[in-house]
Design a protein around this motif. Structure first.
Motif, short mmCIF file in Angstrom:
data_model
loop_
_atom_site.label_atom_id
_atom_site.label_comp_id
_atom_site.label_asym_id
_atom_site.label_seq_id
_atom_site.Cartn_x
_atom_site.Cartn_y
_atom_site.Cartn_z
N PHE A 120 37.24 37.54 39.52
CA PHE A 120 36.63 38.71 38.89
C PHE A 120 37.52 39.26 37.80
O PHE A 120 38.68 39.57 38.03
CB PHE A 120 36.36 39.80 39.93
CG PHE A 120 35.13 39.51 40.74
CD1 PHE A 120 33.88 39.85 40.23
CD2 PHE A 120 35.21 38.88 41.96
CE1 PHE A 120 32.73 39.58 40.96
CE2 PHE A 120 34.06 38.59 42.69
CZ PHE A 120 32.82 38.94 42.18
N TYR A 121 36.96 39.35 36.62
CA TYR A 121 37.64 39.99 35.51
C TYR A 121 36.54 40.36 34.53
O TYR A 121 35.61 39.57 34.32
CB TYR A 121 38.66 39.03 34.87
CG TYR A 121 39.76 39.76 34.14
CD1 TYR A 121 40.78 40.41 34.85
CD2 TYR A 121 39.77 39.85 32.75
CE1 TYR A 121 41.77 41.10 34.18
CE2 TYR A 121 40.77 40.54 32.09
CZ TYR A 121 41.77 41.18 32.80
OH TYR A 121 42.75 41.87 32.15
N PRO A 122 36.61 41.54 33.93
CA PRO A 122 35.46 41.99 33.14
C PRO A 122 35.14 41.13 31.91
O PRO A 122 34.03 41.21 31.39
CB PRO A 122 35.81 43.42 32.74
CG PRO A 122 37.22 43.62 33.12
CD PRO A 122 37.61 42.59 34.11
N SER B 153 39.26 41.44 26.19
CA SER B 153 39.37 42.83 26.63
C SER B 153 40.27 43.57 25.65
O SER B 153 41.31 43.06 25.26
CB SER B 153 40.01 42.93 28.01
OG SER B 153 39.68 41.81 28.79
N HIS C 163 42.46 46.94 25.22
CA HIS C 163 42.99 47.97 26.11
C HIS C 163 43.37 49.25 25.39
O HIS C 163 44.07 50.08 25.93
CB HIS C 163 44.17 47.40 26.89
CG HIS C 163 43.80 46.17 27.66
ND1 HIS C 163 42.79 46.16 28.59
CD2 HIS C 163 44.28 44.90 27.60
CE1 HIS C 163 42.68 44.92 29.09
NE2 HIS C 163 43.56 44.15 28.49
N MET D 237 39.20 53.94 29.45
CA MET D 237 38.53 52.71 29.89
C MET D 237 38.95 51.55 29.00
O MET D 237 39.59 51.73 27.97
CB MET D 237 37.01 52.91 29.84
CG MET D 237 36.54 54.05 30.73
SD MET D 237 34.76 54.27 30.66
CE MET D 237 34.23 53.26 32.03
N SER D 238 38.57 50.32 29.40
CA SER D 238 38.83 49.14 28.56
C SER D 238 37.53 48.74 27.85
O SER D 238 36.45 48.90 28.42
CB SER D 238 39.31 47.97 29.42
OG SER D 238 40.60 48.21 29.91
N LYS E 175 51.76 42.03 41.41
CA LYS E 175 51.17 42.43 42.68
C LYS E 175 50.14 41.43 43.20
O LYS E 175 49.80 41.42 44.37
CB LYS E 175 50.51 43.79 42.52
CG LYS E 175 51.53 44.93 42.46
CD LYS E 175 50.82 46.26 42.32
CE LYS E 175 50.09 46.36 41.00
NZ LYS E 175 49.50 47.68 40.79
N VAL F 95 47.85 38.64 44.64
CA VAL F 95 47.98 37.64 45.69
C VAL F 95 47.79 36.26 45.07
O VAL F 95 47.25 36.14 43.99
CB VAL F 95 46.88 37.82 46.76
CG1 VAL F 95 47.51 38.15 48.10
CG2 VAL F 95 45.88 38.86 46.36
N ASP G 51 43.13 32.27 44.41
CA ASP G 51 42.27 31.50 45.30
C ASP G 51 40.91 31.44 44.62
O ASP G 51 40.12 32.36 44.73
CB ASP G 51 42.19 32.20 46.66
CG ASP G 51 41.42 31.37 47.66
OD1 ASP G 51 40.80 30.37 47.25
OD2 ASP G 51 41.43 31.72 48.85
N ARG H 68 38.45 29.27 44.90
CA ARG H 68 37.31 28.79 45.69
C ARG H 68 36.33 27.96 44.84
O ARG H 68 35.18 28.29 44.69
CB ARG H 68 36.59 29.96 46.36
CG ARG H 68 37.45 30.65 47.41
CD ARG H 68 37.14 32.11 47.54
NE ARG H 68 37.46 32.82 46.32
CZ ARG H 68 36.70 33.78 45.77
NH1 ARG H 68 35.60 34.15 46.35
NH2 ARG H 68 37.07 34.36 44.65
#
Lengths: 477, 95
Positions: A82-84, A131, A133, A139-140, A264, A266, A269, A271
């Motif tokens: 997920f990334y806009p 994106s 910034h 907001m972006s 930060k 994780v 993944d 999938r």
């Protein structure tokens, strides 16, 4: 301790198609935000991807250009994140069955040595949007014009052993993709972007060290600097007893350093799973042969031909075949003057020097190839000397007109008329009886003095070859 | 193979699906029963069977590289929660 550097590159190349990889939306660069973001690019409900035939063809052309296996059955997969800038929530890419398999390219280093670098694979995928910034009320801002642009990701084997080799490899890829026209290779506009995987290990050790990935470096120079910085960082950490953390880093060209990008986050993944909206892509031998026939002569073949047909040195042939523009220019000059060696000297010498000085590309060379050819022809037909040619060249560069007109206007005609030169020589001999006596007495070195005097008296216009010959005759008489 | 509670939480996070604390146990059970079914499928001997990428006996059709989409930004941006200067605005993605 002596360290061995291990580098692998992932190069993202935007394929030069008119439309996106999975929709008929224009890919033109630099348009107003989101004016090239259709329902498919925005992932509106119910839309489906339809594969662009040109993207497939160009990927196959690239595979053939690096002698790679072509995937006769390739397949698309979903990489989920997920990334806009990716509205679908996944990227369509190729995981298990890429369109291009194992291949290799040869790189040439500054010292003339060559190395073969393996290409693991190259696969098709879609680009993401951008994106922004800057502050939009906290907001972006998202521009999806680029979302869905066809990309070919070219993955090298961890075969590169220095930042210089990495740059040579990147340049080689740039040369191949621009030669065959699968991409414009414009790094400033992001048509070619590079991620570098870097690790170090004690010389002789078999296992690789822990690697870090430097993301999105967008110039040849920065690739070299970013890798050098990162290598030193690895060595410093290990020599201080520390451990390398496998992570993604960003290169900051202003500070000339790399920084950790996702502290930060994780472990990724993604999938992956087979893309259910697209069927397997199947191509046959006929298709592959058509792609092969469509390829122009490649840099390596051109280099070999410049050596065998034109008699150029390996170094000259390599430089002149390094890009399509310089190669086409050089060949146009040769076609005009039939003097490959002189053409090579002028293109790589005076012309390249000027181009570098003014930062001009061969595509926009101010000296037309046929004018340079004509100038060289005027040297070989002895109208002008090599030295006078320098003046003509300067005028050509400054776009002061055509070769013959310049020679006429500057009074540069070389004097080859033996009668006129003989008269000058007679005068030189008469004016320098002392030197003549010494010369005839065995001081051979004085010959140069007479040549100089004669050239000076002729205001540099005498044909040096004729001067030499006549002087010899007269002095040795 | 079976999933534990923390794996289910992780999957929900990756998929950006909000799962209430009370539902996790139920989801863990349901997902595990699907995995049991997959285990059953795994037991079939597939030696010599070619992997299947798609159940349809067809291959991908290709589209000519011709622009067919027109600019409909205004229309799309009417249904977007927030836009500015042609951009779609989203919650800030970097600190």
């Amino acid at each position: 301790m002596e360290w061995e550097i291990v580098i692998g590159l992932e190069i993202h190349v935007q394929l030069s198609t008119d439309t996106k990889i999975f929709s008929g939306t224009s890919t033109a660069f630099g348009q107003a935000p989101n004016t090239q973001a259709s329902a498919i690019c925005l992932a509106m409900p119910g839309v489906l991807p339809v594969f662009n035939e040109k993207a497939l063809f160009k990927a196959v052309q690239f595979g053939l250009a690096i002698d790679a296996e072509i995937g006769k059955t390739s397949r698309f997969d979903r990489k989920n994140y997920f990334y806009p800038d990716s509205p679908k929530g996944y990227q369509i890419t190729q995981m298990d069955y890429p369109i291009v398999g194992l291949g290799e390219v040869e790189i040439v280093m500054d010292d003339g040595s060559t190395r073969k670098i393996g290409v693991t694979r190259a696969h098709l995928e879609e680009d993401a949007g951008k994106s922004l910034h800057e502050d939009f009320e906290g907001m972006s801002g998202i521009d999806l014009n680029r979302a869905g642009t066809p990309l070919l990701e070219i993955v090298s084997e961890p075969d590169l052993r220095s930042a210089k080799e990495a740059v040579a490899y990147l340049k080689k890829m740039h040369s191949i993709i621009t030669y065959i026209g699968v991409s414009d290779g414009n790094m400033a506009e992001g048509s070619m972007r590079c991620d570098a995987n870097v690790s170090v290990r004690p010389k002789g050790q078999k296992e690789f060290g822990t690697r870090t990935e430097i993301k999105n470096v967008n110039s040849f120079r920065f690739v070299e600097k970013a890798i050098n910085y990162e290598v030193q960082r690895h060595i410093d950490i290990i020599e201080d007893g520390g451990e390398i953390v496998q992570e993604t880093r960003l290169y900051d060209s202003e500070l000339d350093e790399t920084r950790s990008m996702r502290s930060k986050e994780v472990a990724n993944d993604y999938r992956y799973f087979p893309e259910p909206d697209l069927l397997p892509v199947v191509i046959d031998d006929e298709y592959i042969e058509a792609a092969r026939k469509s390829l122009p002569e490649l840099p390596d073949a051109k280099r070999d031909r410049f050596m065998s047909e034109h008699g150029l040195s390996e170094y000259d042939a390599t430089v002149l075949s390094s890009g399509r523009a310089i190669a086409d220019y050089y060949e146009a000059v040769v076609a005009g003057c039939k003097e490959p060696k002189l053409a090579a000297n002028w293109v790589m010498g005076d012309l390249s020097a000027q181009m570098n000085k003014f930062n001009v590309e061969f595509e926009n060379c101010p000296v037309p190839a046929e004018q340079l050819a004509l100038m060289i022809a005027r040297i070989t037909d002895e109208t002008i000397s090599g030295r006078q040619a320098k003046t003509v060249f300067e005028c050509l560069w400054n776009q002061e007109g055509e070769v013959d007109a310049i020679i006429e206007a500057k009074g540069l005609k070389q004097v080859s008329d033996t009668g006129a030169i003989e008269a000058i020589i007679d005068e030189v001999i008469a004016n320098n009886p002392g030197q003549v006596e010494q010369y005839r007495g065995g001081k051979d070195k004085l010959f140069g003095f007479f040549v100089g005097q004669t050239m000076k008296a002729s205001k540099g216009q005498a044909n040096p070859a004729v001067v030499n010959e006549l002087l010899k005759k007269k002095l040795d008489a | 193979m079976s999933l534990d509670r923390s794996q289910v939480e992780n999957i929900a996070m990756l998929a950006r699906i909000g799962v209430a604390e009370s539902e996790i146990e139920n989801y863990t059970k349901s997902l595990n029963s699907i995995l049991d079914l997959v285990d059953q499928l795994q037991a079939v001997d597939t030696t010599g069977v070619e992997p299947l990428a798609n159940p349809l006996d067809a291959t991908q059709r290709l589209r000519a590289d011709v622009v067919t989409e027109v600019n409909q930004r205004e229309k799309f941006q009417k249904v977007a929660p927030k836009t500015e200067a042609g951009l779609y605005l989203v919650p800030r993605v970097v600190e």
